[in-house]
Design a protein around this motif. Structure first.
Motif, PDB file in Angstrom:
ATOM      1  N   ASN A 151       0.849  -1.201   0.000  1.00 55.98           N
ATOM      2  CA  ASN A 151       0.000   0.000   0.000  1.00 55.98           C
ATOM      3  C   ASN A 151       0.880   1.245   0.000  1.00 55.98           C
ATOM      4  OD1 ASN A 151      -1.764   2.144   0.610  1.00 55.98           O
ATOM      5  ND2 ASN A 151      -3.115   0.796   1.755  1.00 55.98           N
ATOM      6  N   PRO A 152       0.895   2.008  -1.092  1.00 57.57           N
ATOM      7  CA  PRO A 152       1.804   3.152  -1.180  1.00 57.57           C
ATOM      8  C   PRO A 152       1.415   4.312  -0.271  1.00 57.57           C
ATOM      9  CG  PRO A 152       0.325   3.119  -3.062  1.00 57.57           C
ATOM     10  CD  PRO A 152       0.078   1.839  -2.307  1.00 57.57           C
ATOM     11  N   LEU A 205      -8.427   8.192   3.418  1.00 57.17           N
ATOM     12  CA  LEU A 205      -9.304   7.712   2.349  1.00 57.17           C
ATOM     13  C   LEU A 205      -8.517   6.917   1.306  1.00 57.17           C
ATOM     14  CD1 LEU A 205     -12.085   7.562   1.045  1.00 57.17           C
ATOM     15  CD2 LEU A 205     -11.597   9.751  -0.083  1.00 57.17           C
ATOM     16  N   GLN A 206      -7.388   7.449   0.877  1.00 56.87           N
ATOM     17  CA  GLN A 206      -6.576   6.739  -0.117  1.00 56.87           C
ATOM     18  C   GLN A 206      -6.113   5.387   0.426  1.00 56.87           C
ATOM     19  OE1 GLN A 206      -6.258   9.894   0.965  1.00 56.87           O
ATOM     20  NE2 GLN A 206      -5.211  11.206  -0.525  1.00 56.87           N
ATOM     21  N   THR A 207      -5.708   5.375   1.697  1.00 59.78           N
ATOM     22  CA  THR A 207      -5.222   4.132   2.317  1.00 59.78           C
ATOM     23  C   THR A 207      -6.323   3.085   2.380  1.00 59.78           C
ATOM     24  OG1 THR A 207      -3.659   5.411   3.663  1.00 59.78           O
ATOM     25  CG2 THR A 207      -4.148   3.169   4.381  1.00 59.78           C
ATOM     26  N   GLN A 208      -7.512   3.495   2.819  1.00 55.02           N
ATOM     27  CA  GLN A 208      -8.617   2.544   2.970  1.00 55.02           C
ATOM     28  C   GLN A 208      -9.117   2.027   1.630  1.00 55.02           C
ATOM     29  OE1 GLN A 208      -8.015   2.428   6.791  1.00 55.02           O
ATOM     30  NE2 GLN A 208      -9.499   1.158   5.744  1.00 55.02           N
ATOM     31  N   LEU A 209      -9.220   2.886   0.649  1.00 60.14           N
ATOM     32  CA  LEU A 209      -9.689   2.433  -0.664  1.00 60.14           C
ATOM     33  C   LEU A 209      -8.689   1.480  -1.304  1.00 60.14           C
ATOM     34  CD1 LEU A 209     -11.279   5.677  -2.168  1.00 60.14           C
ATOM     35  CD2 LEU A 209     -12.467   3.583  -1.463  1.00 60.14           C
ATOM     36  N   PHE A 248      -6.616  -0.593   0.269  1.00 57.64           N
ATOM     37  CA  PHE A 248      -6.748  -1.884   0.943  1.00 57.64           C
ATOM     38  C   PHE A 248      -8.020  -2.608   0.498  1.00 57.64           C
ATOM     39  CE2 PHE A 248      -3.831  -0.709   4.644  1.00 57.64           C
ATOM     40  CZ  PHE A 248      -2.871  -1.627   4.283  1.00 57.64           C
ATOM     41  N   LEU A 249      -9.131  -1.900   0.459  1.00 59.11           N
ATOM     42  CA  LEU A 249     -10.400  -2.520   0.088  1.00 59.11           C
ATOM     43  C   LEU A 249     -10.327  -3.132  -1.303  1.00 59.11           C
ATOM     44  CD1 LEU A 249     -13.428  -3.048   0.604  1.00 59.11           C
ATOM     45  CD2 LEU A 249     -13.878  -0.789  -0.375  1.00 59.11           C
ATOM     46  N   LEU A 250      -9.852  -2.385  -2.269  1.00 57.69           N
ATOM     47  CA  LEU A 250      -9.805  -2.866  -3.648  1.00 57.69           C
ATOM     48  C   LEU A 250      -8.755  -3.966  -3.815  1.00 57.69           C
ATOM     49  CD1 LEU A 250     -10.199   0.553  -5.484  1.00 57.69           C
ATOM     50  CD2 LEU A 250     -11.941  -1.216  -5.153  1.00 57.69           C
ATOM     51  N   GLN A 251      -7.634  -3.841  -3.108  1.00 57.74           N
ATOM     52  CA  GLN A 251      -6.599  -4.874  -3.164  1.00 57.74           C
ATOM     53  C   GLN A 251      -7.141  -6.206  -2.648  1.00 57.74           C
ATOM     54  OE1 GLN A 251      -3.730  -5.002   0.018  1.00 57.74           O
ATOM     55  NE2 GLN A 251      -2.010  -5.174  -1.426  1.00 57.74           N
ATOM     56  N   ARG A 252      -7.806  -6.177  -1.509  1.00 56.33           N
ATOM     57  CA  ARG A 252      -8.301  -7.411  -0.897  1.00 56.33           C
ATOM     58  C   ARG A 252      -9.447  -8.010  -1.699  1.00 56.33           C
ATOM     59  NH1 ARG A 252      -7.754  -4.351   4.909  1.00 56.33           N
ATOM     60  NH2 ARG A 252      -5.511  -4.710   5.132  1.00 56.33           N
ATOM     61  N   ALA A 253     -10.318  -7.162  -2.217  1.00 54.00           N
ATOM     62  CA  ALA A 253     -11.404  -7.662  -3.061  1.00 54.00           C
ATOM     63  C   ALA A 253     -10.851  -8.345  -4.308  1.00 54.00           C
ATOM     64  CB  ALA A 253     -12.339  -6.514  -3.447  1.00 54.00           C
ATOM     65  N   GLU A 254      -9.821  -7.764  -4.886  1.00 56.70           N
ATOM     66  CA  GLU A 254      -9.205  -8.359  -6.075  1.00 56.70           C
ATOM     67  C   GLU A 254      -8.581  -9.708  -5.748  1.00 56.70           C
ATOM     68  OE1 GLU A 254      -6.129  -7.100  -9.669  1.00 56.70           O
ATOM     69  OE2 GLU A 254      -6.052  -6.044  -7.763  1.00 56.70           O
ATOM     70  N   PHE A 261     -16.383   8.793   4.375  1.00 56.22           N
ATOM     71  CA  PHE A 261     -16.927   7.472   4.678  1.00 56.22           C
ATOM     72  C   PHE A 261     -18.111   7.151   3.764  1.00 56.22           C
ATOM     73  CE2 PHE A 261     -19.652   4.449   6.909  1.00 56.22           C
ATOM     74  CZ  PHE A 261     -18.731   3.451   7.207  1.00 56.22           C
ATOM     75  N   SER A 262     -18.919   8.140   3.457  1.00 55.64           N
ATOM     76  CA  SER A 262     -20.046   7.928   2.552  1.00 55.64           C
ATOM     77  C   SER A 262     -19.568   7.461   1.179  1.00 55.64           C
ATOM     78  CB  SER A 262     -20.850   9.224   2.417  1.00 55.64           C
ATOM     79  OG  SER A 262     -21.919   9.057   1.518  1.00 55.64           O
ATOM     80  N   LEU A 263     -18.511   8.091   0.671  1.00 58.39           N
ATOM     81  CA  LEU A 263     -17.933   7.669  -0.599  1.00 58.39           C
ATOM     82  C   LEU A 263     -17.334   6.271  -0.495  1.00 58.39           C
ATOM     83  CD1 LEU A 263     -16.883   8.125  -3.491  1.00 58.39           C
ATOM     84  CD2 LEU A 263     -14.912   9.324  -2.488  1.00 58.39           C
ATOM     85  N   TYR A 264     -16.554   6.048   0.566  1.00 58.40           N
ATOM     86  CA  TYR A 264     -15.948   4.732   0.782  1.00 58.40           C
ATOM     87  C   TYR A 264     -17.013   3.638   0.838  1.00 58.40           C
ATOM     88  CZ  TYR A 264     -14.002   0.781   3.321  1.00 58.40           C
ATOM     89  OH  TYR A 264     -13.655  -0.492   3.703  1.00 58.40           O
ATOM     90  N   ASP A 265     -18.100   3.906   1.563  1.00 59.05           N
ATOM     91  CA  ASP A 265     -19.112   2.878   1.783  1.00 59.05           C
ATOM     92  C   ASP A 265     -19.813   2.480   0.479  1.00 59.05           C
ATOM     93  OD1 ASP A 265     -20.311   1.185   3.741  1.00 59.05           O
ATOM     94  OD2 ASP A 265     -22.165   2.334   3.529  1.00 59.05           O
ATOM     95  N   LYS A 266     -19.959   3.404  -0.430  1.00 61.61           N
ATOM     96  CA  LYS A 266     -20.542   3.061  -1.739  1.00 61.61           C
ATOM     97  C   LYS A 266     -19.649   2.069  -2.479  1.00 61.61           C
ATOM     98  CE  LYS A 266     -23.043   7.418  -2.336  1.00 61.61           C
ATOM     99  NZ  LYS A 266     -23.138   8.698  -3.090  1.00 61.61           N
ATOM    100  N   VAL A 267     -18.347   2.292  -2.425  1.00 60.69           N
ATOM    101  CA  VAL A 267     -17.412   1.357  -3.051  1.00 60.69           C
ATOM    102  C   VAL A 267     -17.441   0.009  -2.320  1.00 60.69           C
ATOM    103  CG1 VAL A 267     -15.011   0.967  -3.727  1.00 60.69           C
ATOM    104  CG2 VAL A 267     -15.956   3.286  -3.764  1.00 60.69           C
ATOM    105  N   TYR A 268     -17.428   0.073  -0.989  1.00 64.72           N
ATOM    106  CA  TYR A 268     -17.448  -1.146  -0.165  1.00 64.72           C
ATOM    107  C   TYR A 268     -18.660  -2.017  -0.493  1.00 64.72           C
ATOM    108  CZ  TYR A 268     -17.967  -4.057   4.022  1.00 64.72           C
ATOM    109  OH  TYR A 268     -18.144  -5.119   4.881  1.00 64.72           O
ATOM    110  N   GLN A 269     -19.852  -1.426  -0.518  1.00 62.67           N
ATOM    111  CA  GLN A 269     -21.066  -2.189  -0.768  1.00 62.67           C
ATOM    112  C   GLN A 269     -21.051  -2.806  -2.167  1.00 62.67           C
ATOM    113  OE1 GLN A 269     -23.057  -2.925   1.581  1.00 62.67           O
ATOM    114  NE2 GLN A 269     -22.369  -1.436   3.111  1.00 62.67           N
TER     115      GLN A 269
END
Length: 209
Positions: free
Chosen positions: A37-38, A52-56, A58-64, A101-109
């Motif tokens: 994670n850069p 936000l950059q860190t969480q997104l 991680f989320l996308l990396q793990r989902a992939e 968090f609202s933006l993050y949660d849309k990606v998460y869901q």
């Protein structure tokens, strides 16, 4: 059990246990790759700016990682992972402002619905002072500034998360009086308990000798 996850706060020993289980049972490893994670080092230096950059990432990396298993039909081997993707939202709730968090949660869901669920989650707990001792011992530079306050909030968030977690069988392990990294006896007792689990919620809570 074809897919086991080990979880817990920073410094609790989840990656160590993941490696040991993989060695014991001949499991394939699935690791979260935090060093890839850069944004992580920048996050530890300035959480507000880089959360936000860190969480997104991680989320996308793990989902992939998890979706690759399904898409490539490689999910038949037994695997053990040191992350539960559902806990990513827990970190986001601690670090993000409301609009972030609202933006993050849309990606998460969007991404969470397609990832496979584990057959067992092992949640490791430890007091904050022990977490700090283990963080200092492993001496990862970007982690050395982590405060007791952040670790306490993170630990409490984990407790709350797993209090309501019922997606899979769950084993809660109090590691305060365990040395899973160096004690063969402690590790073998935990493995014996793991092998007895079939469903539901379980607790492994050894007392001090």
């Amino acid at each position: 059990m074809k897919f086991i996850v080990v979880e817990g706060p920073i410094g609790v020993g989840k990656t160590t246990l993941t490696h040991k289980l993989a060695h014991t049972f001949g499991y394939d490893l699935l690791l979260e790759g935090a060093n890839e994670n850069p944004f992580l080092e920048r996050f530890y230096n300035d959480q507000k700016q880089w959360a936000l950059q860190t969480q997104l990432f991680f989320l996308l990396q793990r989902a992939e990682q998890l979706n690759d298993l399904r898409q490539n039909d490689l999910f038949e081997p037994v695997r053990v992972a040191d992350f539960l993707i559902h806990k990513d939202r827990l970190f986001a709730g601690l670090t993000l402002a409301d609009d972030e968090f609202s933006l993050y949660d849309k990606v998460y869901q969007h991404v969470i619905s397609s990832v496979p669920k584990p057959d067992l989650v092992i949640y490791l707990q430890a007091p904050v002072d022990q977490l700090q001792q283990r963080i200092k011992k492993r001496a990862i530079a970007c982690e050395q500034g982590i405060s007791d306050d952040y670790l306490d909030r993170l630990s409490q968030a984990y407790v709350e998360f797993f209090l309501h977690y019922d997606e899979t069988p769950l084993l809660i392990v109090n590691t305060e009086h365990l040395n899973l990294a160096e004690s063969t006896r402690d590790y073998e007792k935990l493995v014996e308990y793991i092998l007895s689990i079939r469903s539901g919620r379980h607790y492994f809570n050894p007392v001090a000798n």
